[in-house]
Write a protein that holds these residues in place. Structure first.
Motif, PDB file in Angstrom:
ATOM      1  N   GLU A 213       0.841  -1.194   0.000  1.00 32.28           N
ATOM      2  CA  GLU A 213       0.000   0.000   0.000  1.00 32.28           C
ATOM      3  C   GLU A 213       0.882   1.252   0.000  1.00 32.28           C
ATOM      4  N   VAL A 214       0.458   2.302  -0.694  1.00 32.71           N
ATOM      5  CA  VAL A 214       1.251   3.533  -0.795  1.00 32.71           C
ATOM      6  C   VAL A 214       0.437   4.731  -0.341  1.00 32.71           C
ATOM      7  N   LYS A 215       1.154   5.838  -0.081  1.00 32.86           N
ATOM      8  CA  LYS A 215       0.494   7.043   0.415  1.00 32.86           C
ATOM      9  C   LYS A 215      -0.194   7.823  -0.700  1.00 32.86           C
ATOM     10  N   CYS A 216       0.379   7.820  -1.907  1.00 29.76           N
ATOM     11  CA  CYS A 216      -0.197   8.600  -2.998  1.00 29.76           C
ATOM     12  C   CYS A 216       0.386   8.137  -4.327  1.00 29.76           C
ATOM     13  N   ILE A 217      -0.220   8.626  -5.426  1.00 32.05           N
ATOM     14  CA  ILE A 217       0.127   8.185  -6.775  1.00 32.05           C
ATOM     15  C   ILE A 217       0.226   9.399  -7.690  1.00 32.05           C
ATOM     16  N   VAL A 218       1.258   9.413  -8.536  1.00 32.49           N
ATOM     17  CA  VAL A 218       1.388  10.422  -9.584  1.00 32.49           C
ATOM     18  C   VAL A 218       1.304   9.710 -10.930  1.00 32.49           C
ATOM     19  N   ASP A 219       0.280  10.039 -11.695  1.00 28.01           N
ATOM     20  CA  ASP A 219       0.041   9.422 -13.004  1.00 28.01           C
ATOM     21  C   ASP A 219       0.260  10.457 -14.091  1.00 28.01           C
ATOM     22  N   TRP A 220       1.296  10.260 -14.901  1.00 31.08           N
ATOM     23  CA  TRP A 220       1.532  11.106 -16.060  1.00 31.08           C
ATOM     24  C   TRP A 220       1.064  10.376 -17.316  1.00 31.08           C
ATOM     25  N   TYR A 221      -0.012  10.878 -17.909  1.00 27.75           N
ATOM     26  CA  TYR A 221      -0.559  10.441 -19.204  1.00 27.75           C
ATOM     27  C   TYR A 221      -0.603   8.918 -19.384  1.00 27.75           C
ATOM     28  N   GLY A 222      -1.093   8.226 -18.365  1.00 31.92           N
ATOM     29  CA  GLY A 222      -1.219   6.772 -18.470  1.00 31.92           C
ATOM     30  C   GLY A 222      -2.524   6.360 -19.128  1.00 31.92           C
ATOM     31  N   PRO A 223      -2.518   5.280 -19.925  1.00 32.06           N
ATOM     32  CA  PRO A 223      -3.783   4.749 -20.455  1.00 32.06           C
ATOM     33  C   PRO A 223      -4.610   4.140 -19.328  1.00 32.06           C
ATOM     34  N   THR A 224      -5.920   4.276 -19.430  1.00 25.80           N
ATOM     35  CA  THR A 224      -6.791   3.811 -18.349  1.00 25.80           C
ATOM     36  C   THR A 224      -7.931   2.917 -18.828  1.00 25.80           C
ATOM     37  N   ASP A 225      -8.276   2.985 -20.108  1.00 26.54           N
ATOM     38  CA  ASP A 225      -9.396   2.192 -20.636  1.00 26.54           C
ATOM     39  C   ASP A 225      -9.071   1.843 -22.085  1.00 26.54           C
ATOM     40  N   PHE A 226      -8.419   0.696 -22.270  1.00 22.08           N
ATOM     41  CA  PHE A 226      -7.892   0.325 -23.585  1.00 22.08           C
ATOM     42  C   PHE A 226      -8.966   0.345 -24.669  1.00 22.08           C
ATOM     43  N   ALA A 227     -10.162  -0.128 -24.345  1.00 24.91           N
ATOM     44  CA  ALA A 227     -11.207  -0.279 -25.354  1.00 24.91           C
ATOM     45  C   ALA A 227     -11.683   1.065 -25.906  1.00 24.91           C
ATOM     46  N   MET A 228     -11.453   2.154 -25.165  1.00 21.43           N
ATOM     47  CA  MET A 228     -11.937   3.458 -25.605  1.00 21.43           C
ATOM     48  C   MET A 228     -10.869   4.297 -26.295  1.00 21.43           C
ATOM     49  N   MET A 229      -9.656   3.805 -26.399  1.00 18.54           N
ATOM     50  CA  MET A 229      -8.569   4.631 -26.928  1.00 18.54           C
ATOM     51  C   MET A 229      -8.766   4.972 -28.408  1.00 18.54           C
ATOM     52  N   SER A 235      -2.246   8.795 -32.868  1.00 13.12           N
ATOM     53  CA  SER A 235      -1.359   8.542 -34.001  1.00 13.12           C
ATOM     54  C   SER A 235      -1.190   7.051 -34.285  1.00 13.12           C
ATOM     55  N   GLN A 236      -1.837   6.205 -33.490  1.00 14.15           N
ATOM     56  CA  GLN A 236      -1.680   4.766 -33.702  1.00 14.15           C
ATOM     57  C   GLN A 236      -2.984   4.024 -33.415  1.00 14.15           C
ATOM     58  N   ASN A 237      -3.035   2.796 -33.910  1.00 12.52           N
ATOM     59  CA  ASN A 237      -4.180   1.916 -33.667  1.00 12.52           C
ATOM     60  C   ASN A 237      -4.016   1.263 -32.302  1.00 12.52           C
ATOM     61  N   HIS A 238      -5.032   1.333 -31.482  1.00 14.63           N
ATOM     62  CA  HIS A 238      -4.935   0.831 -30.107  1.00 14.63           C
ATOM     63  C   HIS A 238      -5.767  -0.426 -29.845  1.00 14.63           C
ATOM     64  N   GLY A 285      -2.556  18.215 -23.651  1.00 15.62           N
ATOM     65  CA  GLY A 285      -3.698  18.424 -24.532  1.00 15.62           C
ATOM     66  C   GLY A 285      -3.422  18.069 -25.977  1.00 15.62           C
ATOM     67  N   ARG A 286      -2.152  17.781 -26.324  1.00 10.48           N
ATOM     68  CA  ARG A 286      -1.801  17.354 -27.679  1.00 10.48           C
ATOM     69  C   ARG A 286      -1.132  15.974 -27.662  1.00 10.48           C
ATOM     70  N   ASP A 287      -1.503  15.151 -26.705  1.00  8.83           N
ATOM     71  CA  ASP A 287      -0.886  13.820 -26.606  1.00  8.83           C
ATOM     72  C   ASP A 287      -1.245  12.990 -27.826  1.00  8.83           C
ATOM     73  N   GLN A 288      -0.224  12.576 -28.553  1.00 15.59           N
ATOM     74  CA  GLN A 288      -0.435  11.849 -29.802  1.00 15.59           C
ATOM     75  C   GLN A 288      -0.493  10.339 -29.622  1.00 15.59           C
ATOM     76  N   LEU A 289      -0.140   9.837 -28.432  1.00 16.16           N
ATOM     77  CA  LEU A 289      -0.102   8.392 -28.212  1.00 16.16           C
ATOM     78  C   LEU A 289      -1.203   7.907 -27.278  1.00 16.16           C
ATOM     79  N   VAL A 290      -1.379   8.579 -26.161  1.00 23.17           N
ATOM     80  CA  VAL A 290      -2.444   8.234 -25.218  1.00 23.17           C
ATOM     81  C   VAL A 290      -3.450   9.377 -25.227  1.00 23.17           C
ATOM     82  N   PRO A 291      -4.643   9.172 -25.801  1.00 20.61           N
ATOM     83  CA  PRO A 291      -5.616  10.263 -25.889  1.00 20.61           C
ATOM     84  C   PRO A 291      -5.878  10.911 -24.532  1.00 20.61           C
ATOM     85  N   PHE A 292      -5.989  12.228 -24.538  1.00 25.01           N
ATOM     86  CA  PHE A 292      -6.232  12.981 -23.313  1.00 25.01           C
ATOM     87  C   PHE A 292      -7.468  12.468 -22.579  1.00 25.01           C
ATOM     88  N   ASN A 293      -8.452  12.006 -23.325  1.00 22.53           N
ATOM     89  CA  ASN A 293      -9.686  11.510 -22.712  1.00 22.53           C
ATOM     90  C   ASN A 293      -9.447  10.364 -21.739  1.00 22.53           C
TER      91      ASN A 293
END
Length: 341
Positions: A213-229, A235-238, A285-293
């Motif tokens: 278990e950890v105290k906190c998490i820092v997530d920089w532009y990580g994918p979270t829902d593969f099916a919606m990418m 710039s790529q097929n996901h 806001g211009r992430d070309q690999l992992v959509p901002f959404n």
């Protein structure tokens, strides 16, 4: 053969420098904390440029680095692999006003992204040093590549790294009660999965019963829902089997396996009744690999569940660049960590 010293005549500089003491001087004992009070010299040769500033060191702590093996994993083909951590530790031996905080340095377990494939962990070397300079022990994790071991191998390796650092806290002058996760891209996905699940499954037996278990998490532009990418610009097929997300869930078409996608989605492991570590999300806001959404989906889910979540959109930043390699981005994280780690 002529010596290069033959015919050499040293210039007379006696009028240009301060005269020496008639006799050799005895050393002046000066403990490191007293170095700022050592006798000042007023000597200034003609042409020397004198600066009254800076009088303070701004880099922060000096940094030591050690590579260690935190676990040996057996792969599906019968071979084994030693997984390393690169541990960056603040140093105080040559820092007059530096001291190890009571209880040890806070720890950041950092997972470098790689589209889940083989990582080049040390291409973020400048990040690790900058973070350790601020007074954190940084453990940079090498996880199993998805080509050798698909999900949930990466999150399991991350948890094992957390437990290793806790087990070896004294060795690294680390505070085992102040541990955070930080990851970018696929590393962001990994730290979300590991941080949200903690000591629950999917897990491993390594270093048990030490907690992951950890105290906190820092997530920089990580994918979270593969099916919606693929439903947002990229710039790529996901979804095809050979894409990073397809390989991560076993080399299959993401859209044809909603069950696997759900298992690999951090949101699946969030609930109102289970505590969740405070989470900082940052995405360009211009992430070309992992959509901002992808970060929007995580943020909205955590907000709906009443979680402690902070979201920064770096409006014109791309994936890992044009803003993320900046003091401004790092300072956002450091300021946020101050109140949570």
């Amino acid at each position: 053969m002529n010596s290069p010293l033959n015919g050499y005549a040293a210039p007379d500089i006696s009028s240009m420098i301060a005269p020496p003491s008639p006799q050799p001087l005895a050393p002046v004992p000066t403990p490191i904390p007293e170095t700022k009070y050592f006798q000042h010299t007023d000597e200034v040769p003609e042409g020397c440029i004198v600066l009254d500033e800076p009088t303070e060191d701004s880099f922060g702590y000096p940094v030591d680095m050690e590579q260690v093996t935190y676990v040996t994993r057996q792969l599906a083909d019968g071979t084994s692999v030693d997984l390393p951590l690169w541990v960056f530790t603040p140093g105080v031996d040559n820092m007059p006003e530096g001291e190890i905080p009571e209880g040890g340095w806070p720890v950041i377990v950092f997972v470098r992204g790689s589209a889940f494939h083989e990582q080049n962990v040390l291409d973020y070397l400048n990040y690790y040093v900058r973070i350790a300079e601020r007074g954190y022990v940084v453990a940079a994790v090498k996880y199993r590549a998805s080509d050798d071991a698909p999900f949930p191998a990466q999150m399991q390796d991350c948890k094992t790294a957390v437990r290793f650092m806790r087990t070896n806290a004294e060795r690294f002058h680390a505070n085992k009660d102040r541990v955070a996760l930080w990851g970018d891209s696929s590393g962001g996905h990994t730290v979300l999965m590991a941080g949200f699940t903690g000591d629950t499954v999917p897990d491993t037996s390594d270093y048990q019963p030490v907690s992951a278990e950890v105290k906190c998490i820092v997530d920089w532009y990580g994918p979270t829902d593969f099916a919606m990418m693929n439903h947002y610009p990229s710039s790529q097929n996901h979804h095809v089997p050979e894409c990073p997300e397809g390989v991560e869930i076993g080399g299959v078409d993401v859209l044809e396996h909603p069950d696997l996608n759900k298992a690999a989605s951090p949101m699946t492991y969030l609930s109102a009744d289970r505590p969740t570590p405070p989470t900082l999300i940052m995405h360009g806001g211009r992430d070309q690999l992992v959509p901002f959404n992808q970060s929007c989906r995580l943020y909205a889910t955590m907000r709906a569940l009443g979680k402690d979540v902070t979201f920064y959109k770096l409006d014109n930043s791309c994936h890992a660049c044009y803003g993320f390699r900046s003091d401004a981005a790092l300072n956002i994280v450091f300021d946020w960590l101050t109140n949570r780690l």
